[in-house]
Every structure is written in structure tokens, then in C-alpha cells.
Write an enzyme that holds these catalytic residues in place. Structure first.
Site, short mmCIF file in Angstrom:
data_model
loop_
_atom_site.label_atom_id
_atom_site.label_comp_id
_atom_site.label_asym_id
_atom_site.label_seq_id
_atom_site.Cartn_x
_atom_site.Cartn_y
_atom_site.Cartn_z
N GLU A 262 -22.66 -26.57 35.23
CA GLU A 262 -21.65 -27.52 34.76
C GLU A 262 -21.02 -28.25 35.94
OE1 GLU A 262 -18.83 -25.51 32.26
OE2 GLU A 262 -20.32 -25.02 30.72
N HIS A 280 -17.80 -28.33 27.25
CA HIS A 280 -16.93 -27.18 27.51
C HIS A 280 -15.52 -27.45 26.97
CE1 HIS A 280 -16.61 -23.49 30.35
NE2 HIS A 280 -15.81 -23.35 29.30
N ALA A 283 -11.47 -24.58 25.17
CA ALA A 283 -10.03 -24.43 25.39
C ALA A 283 -9.31 -25.77 25.46
CB ALA A 283 -9.79 -23.65 26.69
#
Length: 532
Positions: A262, A280, A283
Site C-alpha cells: 500500500e 483501506h 477506519a
């Protein structure tokens, strides 16, 4: 005043928390990706607050000569070399609960996106097409959801699955039957989960055991037409194996939020229509970002200002409330370990730590770490409570713990039993109301000895003249005795003496004591634990 560097983007409120709690803070989010700049300034800081952009490597840790704590605002600590930090005695904290709900909700959203092909349907409709027959989905209700990893996030996903009228099976070595029943899930072994699940979602940390847990072999054990969701860590899946299964139809679809590398600017997943990919985002909600930032600021401040440890990866937790009561016994445990470490010359094979009475109700993990630190420090000067358990394990020391109800006159005490190839040595101590550690038993001999910074320890046969001998030798050589304690196991048996001195016992005077025929052994001791 402790000083903290925030090297990634964190909420301004978090920065203010540091300031409000008396911590000097530098907010420099541009430094995190700049390895050389970070390396050049890291030695100025006691704490480092990060997210995912900062890579805390072994090289950076070696340069961090004053660093005491690393705080990761989030759950994943893949960007921190935890073994290197532990060996250096640096606490590594994270915020495992701050984004649990958000990540779990993202996993459920990804499952729906897969089941109903929402991203592709959205793109097609916005392109002016009306391909209603093309996007035939599957129902969630009644399907079997397999949850790999049933911790903070996995358990939330599991309960959401139950709420959606799915049958939930879970694999987690640490999941108890009672906890599974409480969640309303069925606990199964890994292979059974693979064989039964219609949807599989991953919520396990990245370890040596879980790395590449989804591979060609495990995929072969799955149902044809299974759907896989990964919002945990990219390395849990062998990407090439999953891509092959997606192309063959063995896996009907995959929802991927995390990647092996990443940021993922390119990936074989991107060419497949049956893959939903997000950058990603597990969160990535306003609430979660704020929560983890505030939590890490509070945790780091509590440690630097009060000694409280919470959500540490490599250190037992110590709450702010228990820290004042625990502190004297942490000192005691370290003193006991230090005593044994200084008088023991053989390799240590086993350590048993007994917690009697009130001490058995305390945070014994912290006390064990302190005892090990004291035990190892005579050989490794820079060991501390963080690094000691690792060093003990590396040295092959077997560790055991015993907790028991009050068994003597003291409300609570700690005893160390240390075994070497030729002997077993024991020492016990307690803390009185003044908070100062005291020795109450050595080699099975009872006594009450105040602990001083400089001490002399002797063993001998119980015979007249020992007090006079030691007093005379000290007097003739200008050694002042602050306190003198004796003990014996029986008349004429084994005896010990502990002298509390105003200064280190001189080496040449120690040689005089050892040369006397009445003395079996003599050791000078030093306890550097803030004693006065």
C-alpha cells in the site's frame, strides 16, 4: 516536561490533549514520510505519535536514544518494528477499540456490495445503461457467514451477521464456548469454516501463523461460489491464488480493502469485475479518526506523566488508578530480582514468582516484568520492564507464577525462587506503609532488612564473632554502616548478614572479608531503583 512528536496527521484536538496534560508536543505531519528528516530529529523526543504513514524501523529505533513510547492511532502496528522497540525498552501502544465499529461496518457494507454487485451496477447506471438483468445478486438472509478472527472487530461483524438472520460460524483459537454462545455464533475449526461458509470475512491480526492464511490450499476447501471479504490485512491472502480462483469461478467475488503493498496503485484485482476494491477505508469515518487520535493522545500522556500503561503491545497494562498502589511493589519486585541477579553466578534455568496475600490481587504481569528486569540487569545494563520478558525468553529461562491466599504475618509479599544447574535460591520481600521495600526472607532465613542503595551480603556458619568481625573491618577501613541485620535458620546452622552502607563497599575491603575463615561468601550489592 516530556516531549512528543506527532509525525502523521492527527486531530487538532489530540494535539491539544497533549498540551493540556503538560506534554510538550510538536505537530509535524510532513516528517512522517521523510525518513531522513525523521531520523535526524527523533533523538529529541520521549514519545512518537503516528498513524500509518510513519515507518518506525529498527534503524529509526536505534537513533531514538530518548524515546520511551510509540503511540499508533489505530489498531494495526505493521509499520512499527515491535521486536526492535521491545529490545530497546520502548512501549508500543495502539487503540484497538477506537475504530472497531467503523471497520466492522465497512466489512458488512462490503459484503452487501458483493452480494448485490453495487459498484458495477452504479457505474453502469450512471453510464446511461439499464442492465437490470445483468446484475443478478444473491440474498444474505439464511446464508452462512464465516468469521476468521472473533476479537474486537470480528465479534461485532458476527453479531451484525446474526442480526441479518445469517448463520454465523467463527474460527478463533482464543474464542471460548461461552463467548461464542454469548455472541450467538457457532465455534468451529478452520477447515470446517472453509467448507461451510457462503461468505468469509477476515478479522485476524497479521502474524507468522496467519500470514497467507487464504491460499490455494485453503481456497480448494471452500464452497464453489464463495465470497471473500478482507478488511484486516493484505498479507492474510496470497493475492495471486485469490485472483486465479476469481477467474475460474471457484470464488464468486471478493471485497478487498487492504493490499499486500500500500498504497496499491496497481493490482491484478483491478482488472476483475467480481472484485470490489477500496483504499483501506476500514477506519475511515469522521468518528473513528477522531476517536483513535484522542485515545492515543490520552494514553501517551497518561504514561509520560503518570506511569499508566494502556493498550500496550509489549507491556502489561497499568491503569492510572492502580499505578500509585502498584509502584512500591514494582520497585520491590525489581529489588528482589536484582538481589538474585547480583549474587547468582551460574546460568539461570527457571524462575518461579510467588504472589502471597494482597500481592496476588495486583497486576502480577507488571510485577513479573519488573522482577525479570532486576534479575537480568546485572548482565544487561539497559534492560527494562518492556525488554526483560523477551530477554528472559531468549536466554531460555522457564518462568512460572504462583498466586496464593495470605499464608503468614504479612498482608502480602513476593517471593522469587531461582534455579540454576546446581542450586535453588529464594528471596522474599514486602512493602510497609511507607512504601519502601524490605527483605523478609533470604535462603529460607527470616529477617527484616531495609533495602539500601549500597549493601553487603554475607553467608556464614552461625558462630560467635561475626558481628564483631564485620564491624571491625568496616571501622578500620572507614566504611560507615547505616543498618545491620542478621538471620539464621537454627542455632549453629546457616546464617546471613545484610549491611546497609553509606557508600559502595571497597573492593580491597571485600577481599579482607572473604579471606576470613568464618565467612563462606561475601557480595557487595547495589540497588539503583530510586532509593535514598
Amino acid at each position: 516536561m516530556p516531549r512528543v512528536l506527532v509525525s502523521d496527521k492527527l486531530s487538532p484536538t489530540a494535539v491539544q490533549i497533549f498540551k493540556d496534560r503538560g506534554v510538550d508536543v510538536d505537530y509535524m505531519p510532513e516528517v512522517g514520510p521523510d525518513k531522513e528528516k525523521l531520523l535526524s530529529i527523533i533523538d529529541q523526543y520521549d514519545g512518537l505519535a503516528i498513524r500509518s504513514a510513519t515507518k518506525v524501523t529498527e534503524k529509526l529505533i536505534a537513533a531514538a536514544t530518548n524515546l520511551k513510547v510509540i503511540g499508533r492511532a489505530g489498531i494495526g502496528v505493521d509499520n512499527v518494528d515491535i521486536p526492535a522497540a521491545s529490545r530497546k525498552g520502548i512501549i508500543v501502544m495502539n487503540t484497538p477499540f477506537g475504530n472497531s465499529i467503523t471497520t466492522a461496518e465497512h466489512a458488512v457494507a462490503m459484503m452487501f456490495a458483493l452480494a448485490r454487485q453495487l459498484p458495477e451496477a452504479n457505474a453502469s447506471t450512471k453510464a446511461g445503461k439499464w442492465e437490470k438483468n445483468r446484475f443478478m445478486g444473491v440474498e444474505i438472509t439464511g446464508k452462512t457467514l464465516g468469521v476468521i478472527g472473533c476479537g474486537n472487530i470480528g465479534s461485532i461483524v458476527a453479531t451484525r451477521g446474526v442480526g441479518l438472520k445469517m448463520h454465523v460460524v467463527a474460527f478463533d483459537p482464543f474464542l471460548s464456548e461461552s463467548r461464542a454462545s454469548e455472541l450467538g455464533v457457532e465455534k468451529v475449526e478452520f477447515d470446517e469454516l472453509l467448507a461451510r461458509a457462503d461468505f468469509i470475512t477476515l478479522h485476524t491480526p497479521m502474524t507468522e501463523k496467519t500470514k497467507n492464511i487464504i491460499n490455494a490450499d485453503s481456497i480448494a476447501k471452500m464452497k464453489t461460489g464463495v465470497y471473500i471479504i478482507n478488511c484486516a490485512r493484505g498479507g492474510l491472502i496470497v493475492e495471486a491464488d485469490l485472483v486465479a480462483a476469481l477467474k475460474s469461478g471457484k470464488v464468486a467475488g471478493a471485497a478487498i480493502d487492504v493490499f499486500e503493498v500500500e498504497p496499491a496503485k496497481e493490482s491484478p484485482y483491478f482488472d476483475l469485475e467480481n472484485v470490489v476494491a477500496t483504499p483501506h477505508l476500514g477506519a475511515a469515518t469522521t468518528e473513528a479518526q477522531e476517536n483513535v487520535a484522542l485515545q492515543i493522545a490520552e494514553q501517551m500522556s497518561d504514561y509520560l506523566m503518570k506511569g499508566a500503561v494502556s493498550n500496550a503491545i509489549n507491556m502489561p497494562s497499568i491503569t492510572a488508578e492502580e499505578a500509585p498502589r502498584l509502584k512500591p511493589f514494582v520497585k520491590l519486585a525489581e529489588v528482589l530480582g536484582s538481589f538474585v541477579g547480583q549474587v547468582t553466578e551460574e546460568p539461570i534455568k527457571e524462575v518461579e514468582i510467588v504472589f502471597d496475600g494482597a500481592t496476588a490481587q495486583m497486576n502480577t504481569r507488571a510485577l513479573i516484568s519488573a522482577a525479570l528486569a532486576g534479575l537480568i540487569r546485572p548482565q544487561v545494563a539497559d534492560v527494562n520492564m518492556v525488554s526483560a520478558p523477551i530477554m528472559a525468553k531468549e536466554r531460555g529461562i522457564m518462568l512460572s507464577e504462583v498466586k496464593r491466599d495470605k499464608s503468614g504475618v504479612f498482608d502480602g509479599y513476593i517471593m522469587l525462587k531461582v534455579t540454576t544447574p546446581s542450586m535453588t535460591r529464594t528471596i522474599a520481600g514486602t512493602c510497609f506503609s511507607d512504601g519502601k521495600p524490605r527483605f523478609i526472607q533470604i535462603k529460607g532465613i527470616n529477617l527484616d532488612a531495609e533495602v539500601g542503595q549500597h549493601m553487603l551480603y554475607t553467608t556464614n556458619a552461625d558462630a560467635p564473632g561475626i558481628i564483631g568481625l564485620l564491624g571491625t573491618v568496616c571501622g578500620q577501613n572507614g566504611v560507615n554502616i547505616a543498618n545491620f541485620q542478621l538471620g539464621r535458620n537454627r542455632p549453629g546452622g546457616d546464617a546471613i548478614a545484610l549491611l546497609y552502607l553509606d557508600a559502595p563497599f571497597p573492593e580491597d575491603v571485600l577481599a579482607q572479608v572473604r579471606a576470613h575463615q568464618a565467612i563462606d561468601s561475601a557480595k557487595r550489592l547495589q540497588f539503583d531503583v530510586g532509593l535514598t
